[in-house]
Design an enzyme around this catalytic site. Structure first.
Site, mmCIF file in Angstrom:
data_model
loop_
_atom_site.group_PDB
_atom_site.id
_atom_site.type_symbol
_atom_site.label_atom_id
_atom_site.label_comp_id
_atom_site.label_asym_id
_atom_site.label_seq_id
_atom_site.Cartn_x
_atom_site.Cartn_y
_atom_site.Cartn_z
ATOM 1 N N SER A 143 0.867 -1.185 0.000
ATOM 2 C CA SER A 143 0.000 0.000 0.000
ATOM 3 C C SER A 143 0.897 1.225 0.000
ATOM 4 O O SER A 143 2.063 1.147 0.399
ATOM 5 C CB SER A 143 -0.853 -0.014 1.279
ATOM 6 O OG SER A 143 -1.409 1.239 1.530
ATOM 7 N N TYR A 156 -2.354 -0.718 10.227
ATOM 8 C CA TYR A 156 -2.297 -1.071 8.806
ATOM 9 C C TYR A 156 -0.945 -0.660 8.200
ATOM 10 O O TYR A 156 -0.278 -1.467 7.530
ATOM 11 C CB TYR A 156 -3.449 -0.370 8.085
ATOM 12 C CG TYR A 156 -3.579 -0.669 6.614
ATOM 13 C CD1 TYR A 156 -4.087 -1.890 6.181
ATOM 14 C CD2 TYR A 156 -3.218 0.267 5.645
ATOM 15 C CE1 TYR A 156 -4.227 -2.164 4.825
ATOM 16 C CE2 TYR A 156 -3.359 0.001 4.302
ATOM 17 C CZ TYR A 156 -3.860 -1.209 3.897
ATOM 18 O OH TYR A 156 -3.993 -1.492 2.550
ATOM 19 N N LYS A 160 1.985 -2.991 6.572
ATOM 20 C CA LYS A 160 2.378 -2.880 5.157
ATOM 21 C C LYS A 160 3.857 -2.508 5.011
ATOM 22 O O LYS A 160 4.546 -2.991 4.107
ATOM 23 C CB LYS A 160 1.485 -1.860 4.433
ATOM 24 C CG LYS A 160 0.024 -2.300 4.312
ATOM 25 C CD LYS A 160 -0.118 -3.537 3.431
ATOM 26 C CE LYS A 160 -1.550 -4.006 3.287
ATOM 27 N NZ LYS A 160 -1.701 -5.183 2.418
#
Ligand code: NAP
Length: 253
Positions: A143, A156, A160
Protein backbone atom coordinates in the site's frame (compact mmCIF):
# COMPACT_ATOMS: atom_id res chain seq x y z
CA UNK A 1 7.87 -21.61 -19.52
CA UNK A 2 5.22 -19.37 -21.10
CA UNK A 3 2.51 -17.54 -19.15
CA UNK A 4 0.21 -20.40 -20.11
CA UNK A 5 0.27 -23.52 -17.92
CA UNK A 6 1.35 -21.67 -14.80
CA UNK A 7 -0.51 -22.17 -11.55
CA UNK A 8 -1.20 -19.13 -9.37
CA UNK A 9 -2.46 -18.94 -5.77
CA UNK A 10 -4.14 -15.68 -4.77
CA UNK A 11 -4.88 -15.24 -1.06
CA UNK A 12 -8.02 -13.25 -0.30
CA UNK A 13 -8.93 -13.69 -3.96
CA UNK A 14 -12.68 -14.09 -3.63
CA UNK A 15 -13.41 -10.40 -4.08
CA UNK A 16 -11.90 -6.95 -4.54
CA UNK A 17 -8.30 -6.59 -5.68
CA UNK A 18 -7.64 -10.32 -5.26
CA UNK A 19 -10.43 -11.17 -7.66
CA UNK A 20 -9.05 -8.61 -10.15
CA UNK A 21 -5.61 -10.23 -9.87
CA UNK A 22 -7.07 -13.72 -10.36
CA UNK A 23 -8.96 -12.51 -13.45
CA UNK A 24 -5.87 -10.91 -15.03
CA UNK A 25 -3.68 -13.98 -14.40
CA UNK A 26 -6.42 -16.23 -15.80
CA UNK A 27 -6.61 -14.02 -18.89
CA UNK A 28 -2.89 -14.75 -19.36
CA UNK A 29 -3.65 -18.49 -19.28
CA UNK A 30 -2.74 -19.32 -15.67
CA UNK A 31 -4.75 -21.84 -13.70
CA UNK A 32 -6.02 -20.18 -10.56
CA UNK A 33 -6.41 -21.04 -6.89
CA UNK A 34 -8.53 -18.64 -4.87
CA UNK A 35 -7.53 -19.12 -1.23
CA UNK A 36 -9.95 -17.18 0.94
CA UNK A 37 -11.48 -17.23 4.42
CA UNK A 38 -14.97 -17.56 3.01
CA UNK A 39 -15.33 -21.01 1.42
CA UNK A 40 -18.56 -20.30 -0.43
CA UNK A 41 -17.23 -17.01 -1.87
CA UNK A 42 -13.94 -18.69 -2.89
CA UNK A 43 -15.77 -21.43 -4.78
CA UNK A 44 -18.25 -19.06 -6.45
CA UNK A 45 -15.45 -16.71 -7.56
CA UNK A 46 -13.29 -19.59 -8.86
CA UNK A 47 -16.23 -20.96 -10.84
CA UNK A 48 -16.94 -17.51 -12.32
CA UNK A 49 -13.30 -17.12 -13.45
CA UNK A 50 -13.23 -20.63 -14.94
CA UNK A 51 -16.42 -19.90 -16.88
CA UNK A 52 -15.24 -16.49 -18.09
CA UNK A 53 -11.69 -17.44 -19.10
CA UNK A 54 -11.67 -21.22 -19.64
CA UNK A 55 -8.76 -21.87 -17.27
CA UNK A 56 -8.76 -24.35 -14.38
CA UNK A 57 -9.81 -22.69 -11.13
CA UNK A 58 -10.19 -23.94 -7.55
CA UNK A 59 -11.72 -22.16 -4.58
CA UNK A 60 -10.20 -23.29 -1.27
CA UNK A 61 -10.90 -22.18 2.31
CA UNK A 62 -7.76 -20.67 3.78
CA UNK A 63 -7.32 -18.29 6.66
CA UNK A 64 -3.75 -17.06 6.16
CA UNK A 65 -3.20 -16.96 9.92
CA UNK A 66 -3.85 -20.71 10.27
CA UNK A 67 -0.82 -22.93 9.60
CA UNK A 68 -2.91 -26.07 9.08
CA UNK A 69 -5.22 -24.35 6.57
CA UNK A 70 -2.27 -22.98 4.59
CA UNK A 71 -0.65 -26.43 4.45
CA UNK A 72 -3.94 -28.05 3.42
CA UNK A 73 -4.49 -25.41 0.71
CA UNK A 74 -1.00 -26.00 -0.71
CA UNK A 75 -1.46 -29.78 -0.67
CA UNK A 76 -4.86 -29.48 -2.40
CA UNK A 77 -3.33 -27.20 -5.05
CA UNK A 78 -0.49 -29.67 -5.72
CA UNK A 79 -2.86 -32.61 -5.81
CA UNK A 80 -5.13 -30.87 -8.32
CA UNK A 81 -2.64 -28.95 -10.51
CA UNK A 82 0.71 -30.62 -9.71
CA UNK A 83 2.72 -27.40 -9.32
CA UNK A 84 2.76 -23.83 -7.98
CA UNK A 85 4.40 -21.08 -10.06
CA UNK A 86 2.94 -17.90 -8.56
CA UNK A 87 1.86 -16.79 -5.09
CA UNK A 88 0.11 -13.46 -4.56
CA UNK A 89 -0.05 -12.38 -0.90
CA UNK A 90 -3.16 -10.24 -1.20
CA UNK A 91 -5.32 -11.11 1.86
CA UNK A 92 -5.55 -8.09 4.09
CA UNK A 93 -7.70 -6.00 6.41
CA UNK A 94 -7.80 -2.32 7.34
CA UNK A 95 -10.00 -1.74 10.42
CA UNK A 96 -9.68 2.12 10.37
CA UNK A 97 -9.49 2.69 14.16
CA UNK A 98 -7.69 5.65 15.71
CA UNK A 99 -4.33 4.42 17.02
CA UNK A 100 -4.96 6.08 20.44
CA UNK A 101 -8.20 4.16 20.90
CA UNK A 102 -7.16 0.87 19.35
CA UNK A 103 -7.34 -2.32 21.43
CA UNK A 104 -4.26 -4.50 21.33
CA UNK A 105 -6.42 -7.26 19.85
CA UNK A 106 -7.22 -5.13 16.78
CA UNK A 107 -3.57 -4.17 16.33
CA UNK A 108 -2.44 -7.78 16.62
CA UNK A 109 -5.11 -9.08 14.25
CA UNK A 110 -4.06 -6.64 11.51
CA UNK A 111 -0.42 -7.68 11.85
CA UNK A 112 -1.35 -11.36 12.01
CA UNK A 113 -3.30 -11.28 8.74
CA UNK A 114 -1.39 -8.71 6.68
CA UNK A 115 2.19 -9.41 7.77
CA UNK A 116 2.47 -12.80 9.48
CA UNK A 117 0.02 -14.33 6.98
CA UNK A 118 2.25 -13.23 4.09
CA UNK A 119 5.31 -14.66 5.89
CA UNK A 120 3.65 -18.03 6.53
CA UNK A 121 2.29 -18.42 2.98
CA UNK A 122 5.53 -17.30 1.33
CA UNK A 123 7.78 -19.56 3.36
CA UNK A 124 5.61 -22.62 2.77
CA UNK A 125 4.98 -22.04 -0.96
CA UNK A 126 8.63 -21.10 -1.57
CA UNK A 127 9.78 -24.44 -0.11
CA UNK A 128 7.66 -26.23 -2.73
CA UNK A 129 9.01 -23.95 -5.50
CA UNK A 130 12.60 -24.60 -4.41
CA UNK A 131 12.20 -28.38 -4.44
CA UNK A 132 10.60 -28.24 -7.92
CA UNK A 133 13.61 -26.25 -9.30
CA UNK A 134 11.54 -24.31 -11.87
CA UNK A 135 11.68 -20.88 -10.23
CA UNK A 136 8.61 -18.83 -9.42
CA UNK A 137 7.05 -15.44 -8.75
CA UNK A 138 5.88 -14.14 -5.38
CA UNK A 139 3.99 -10.85 -5.19
CA UNK A 140 3.14 -8.89 -2.04
CA UNK A 141 0.21 -6.46 -2.23
CA UNK A 142 1.28 -3.60 0.03
CA UNK A 143 0.00 0.00 0.00
CA UNK A 144 1.08 3.64 -0.22
CA UNK A 145 0.93 3.24 3.60
CA UNK A 146 4.47 1.81 3.42
CA UNK A 147 5.52 5.50 3.32
CA UNK A 148 2.59 7.61 4.54
CA UNK A 149 -0.09 7.01 7.12
CA UNK A 150 -2.94 8.52 9.15
CA UNK A 151 -4.15 8.31 12.76
CA UNK A 152 -6.61 5.60 11.75
CA UNK A 153 -4.05 3.53 9.87
CA UNK A 154 -1.32 2.91 12.48
CA UNK A 155 -1.79 -0.85 12.56
CA UNK A 156 -2.30 -1.07 8.81
CA UNK A 157 0.74 1.07 7.90
CA UNK A 158 2.94 -0.86 10.33
CA UNK A 159 1.84 -4.12 8.73
CA UNK A 160 2.38 -2.88 5.16
CA UNK A 161 5.78 -1.31 5.88
CA UNK A 162 6.73 -4.63 7.49
CA UNK A 163 5.49 -6.50 4.44
CA UNK A 164 7.70 -4.36 2.21
CA UNK A 165 10.87 -5.36 4.07
CA UNK A 166 9.66 -8.96 4.35
CA UNK A 167 9.36 -8.98 0.55
CA UNK A 168 12.94 -7.71 0.21
CA UNK A 169 14.27 -10.34 2.62
CA UNK A 170 12.55 -13.11 0.66
CA UNK A 171 13.85 -11.58 -2.60
CA UNK A 172 17.41 -12.05 -1.34
CA UNK A 173 16.80 -15.54 0.04
CA UNK A 174 14.93 -16.85 -3.01
CA UNK A 175 16.71 -15.06 -5.88
CA UNK A 176 19.32 -17.84 -6.18
CA UNK A 177 16.45 -20.25 -6.89
CA UNK A 178 15.08 -18.05 -9.74
CA UNK A 179 12.14 -17.15 -7.53
CA UNK A 180 11.54 -13.39 -7.67
CA UNK A 181 9.72 -11.44 -4.97
CA UNK A 182 8.22 -8.02 -5.62
CA UNK A 183 5.51 -5.77 -4.22
CA UNK A 184 2.67 -4.10 -6.04
CA UNK A 185 1.78 -0.90 -4.21
CA UNK A 186 -1.81 0.12 -4.92
CA UNK A 187 -3.01 3.69 -4.58
CA UNK A 188 -6.73 4.33 -4.08
CA UNK A 189 -8.67 1.38 -5.45
CA UNK A 190 -12.46 1.04 -5.34
CA UNK A 191 -13.33 -2.15 -3.40
CA UNK A 192 -15.51 -3.12 -0.40
CA UNK A 193 -12.59 -2.04 1.83
CA UNK A 194 -12.78 1.57 0.61
CA UNK A 195 -16.23 1.99 -0.99
CA UNK A 196 -17.72 3.65 2.13
CA UNK A 197 -15.21 6.47 1.69
CA UNK A 198 -14.74 7.03 -2.02
CA UNK A 199 -18.36 6.91 -3.18
CA UNK A 200 -19.18 10.14 -1.28
CA UNK A 201 -19.23 13.37 -3.39
CA UNK A 202 -16.34 15.13 -1.57
CA UNK A 203 -13.83 12.25 -1.79
CA UNK A 204 -14.81 11.77 -5.45
CA UNK A 205 -13.90 15.44 -6.04
CA UNK A 206 -10.64 14.90 -4.13
CA UNK A 207 -9.69 12.07 -6.47
CA UNK A 208 -10.26 14.22 -9.57
CA UNK A 209 -7.97 16.88 -8.06
CA UNK A 210 -5.24 14.63 -6.68
CA UNK A 211 -4.91 11.68 -9.04
CA UNK A 212 -3.31 12.86 -12.31
CA UNK A 213 -5.15 10.29 -14.41
CA UNK A 214 -8.40 11.66 -12.94
CA UNK A 215 -10.05 8.51 -11.66
CA UNK A 216 -9.97 6.01 -8.82
CA UNK A 217 -8.15 2.72 -9.51
CA UNK A 218 -9.82 -0.62 -10.19
CA UNK A 219 -8.88 -4.16 -9.12
CA UNK A 220 -7.95 -4.86 -12.76
CA UNK A 221 -5.39 -2.01 -12.69
CA UNK A 222 -3.63 -3.91 -9.89
CA UNK A 223 -4.16 -7.29 -11.56
CA UNK A 224 -2.49 -6.10 -14.77
CA UNK A 225 0.58 -4.93 -12.81
CA UNK A 226 0.77 -8.28 -11.01
CA UNK A 227 0.51 -10.16 -14.32
CA UNK A 228 3.35 -8.07 -15.76
CA UNK A 229 5.64 -8.87 -12.80
CA UNK A 230 4.71 -12.56 -13.06
CA UNK A 231 5.63 -12.83 -16.74
CA UNK A 232 8.80 -14.55 -17.98
CA UNK A 233 10.03 -11.14 -19.22
CA UNK A 234 10.22 -9.90 -15.60
CA UNK A 235 12.79 -12.45 -14.43
CA UNK A 236 15.40 -9.77 -13.59
CA UNK A 237 12.98 -7.61 -11.54
CA UNK A 238 13.48 -8.63 -7.92
CA UNK A 239 12.94 -6.89 -4.59
CA UNK A 240 11.10 -3.80 -5.82
CA UNK A 241 7.78 -2.11 -5.10
CA UNK A 242 5.81 -1.07 -8.20
CA UNK A 243 3.51 1.84 -7.35
CA UNK A 244 0.18 1.64 -9.22
CA UNK A 245 -1.71 4.79 -8.22
CA UNK A 246 -2.38 6.84 -11.36
CA UNK A 247 0.40 9.22 -10.27
CA UNK A 248 -1.24 10.14 -6.92
CA UNK A 249 1.92 9.99 -4.77
CA UNK A 250 3.84 12.27 -7.15
CA UNK A 251 1.53 15.25 -6.48
CA UNK A 252 2.90 17.55 -3.75
CA UNK A 253 -0.09 19.93 -3.20
P1 NAP B 1 -11.42 -6.42 0.40
O1 NAP B 1 -12.35 -6.02 -0.69
O2 NAP B 1 -11.81 -6.20 1.82
O3 NAP B 1 -11.03 -7.98 0.16
C1 NAP B 1 -10.15 -8.61 1.04
C2 NAP B 1 -10.23 -10.12 0.83
O4 NAP B 1 -9.31 -10.73 1.75
C3 NAP B 1 -11.62 -10.69 1.15
O5 NAP B 1 -11.97 -11.68 0.20
C4 NAP B 1 -11.43 -11.28 2.54
O6 NAP B 1 -12.28 -12.38 2.83
C5 NAP B 1 -9.99 -11.77 2.45
N1 NAP B 1 -9.41 -12.00 3.76
C6 NAP B 1 -9.48 -11.24 4.87
N2 NAP B 1 -8.84 -11.82 5.88
C7 NAP B 1 -8.33 -12.99 5.41
C8 NAP B 1 -7.59 -14.05 5.98
N3 NAP B 1 -7.23 -14.05 7.29
N4 NAP B 1 -7.24 -15.10 5.20
C9 NAP B 1 -7.61 -15.16 3.90
N5 NAP B 1 -8.35 -14.20 3.31
C10 NAP B 1 -8.71 -13.12 4.06
O7 NAP B 1 -10.01 -5.69 0.26
P2 NAP B 1 -9.25 -5.13 -1.06
O8 NAP B 1 -9.48 -3.67 -1.12
O9 NAP B 1 -9.51 -5.99 -2.22
O10 NAP B 1 -7.73 -5.32 -0.56
C11 NAP B 1 -6.90 -6.39 -0.99
C12 NAP B 1 -5.47 -6.08 -0.62
O11 NAP B 1 -5.08 -4.85 -1.23
C13 NAP B 1 -5.27 -5.89 0.89
O12 NAP B 1 -4.03 -6.44 1.27
C14 NAP B 1 -5.23 -4.38 1.05
O13 NAP B 1 -4.51 -3.97 2.17
C15 NAP B 1 -4.56 -3.98 -0.26
N6 NAP B 1 -4.81 -2.58 -0.64
C16 NAP B 1 -6.05 -2.13 -0.94
C17 NAP B 1 -6.23 -0.80 -1.33
C18 NAP B 1 -7.58 -0.23 -1.69
O14 NAP B 1 -7.66 0.98 -1.96
N7 NAP B 1 -8.64 -1.02 -1.77
C19 NAP B 1 -5.13 0.06 -1.39
C20 NAP B 1 -3.87 -0.43 -1.06
C21 NAP B 1 -3.70 -1.75 -0.70
P3 NAP B 1 -13.76 -12.16 3.47
O15 NAP B 1 -14.65 -11.79 2.33
O16 NAP B 1 -14.09 -13.47 4.10
O17 NAP B 1 -13.61 -11.03 4.46
Amino acid sequence: MSDKNKVAIITGGARGIGYGIATCLANKGCDIVIADMNEEAAKVSAAAIAKETGVGALGITCDVTRHAQIDAMIEQTLKHFGQIDILVNNAGICPFVNIMEMDEAVFTKTLDINLTGAFLCTQRVARKMISREKGGRIIFITSLSVNVTGAEQGDYAASKAGMHMLMKSFAIALGPHAITCNAVVPGMILTDMTRHHWEKPEPAKFIKGRVPVGRIGTPLDIGNAVAMLCSDESSYINGVGLIVDGGHQTVCV
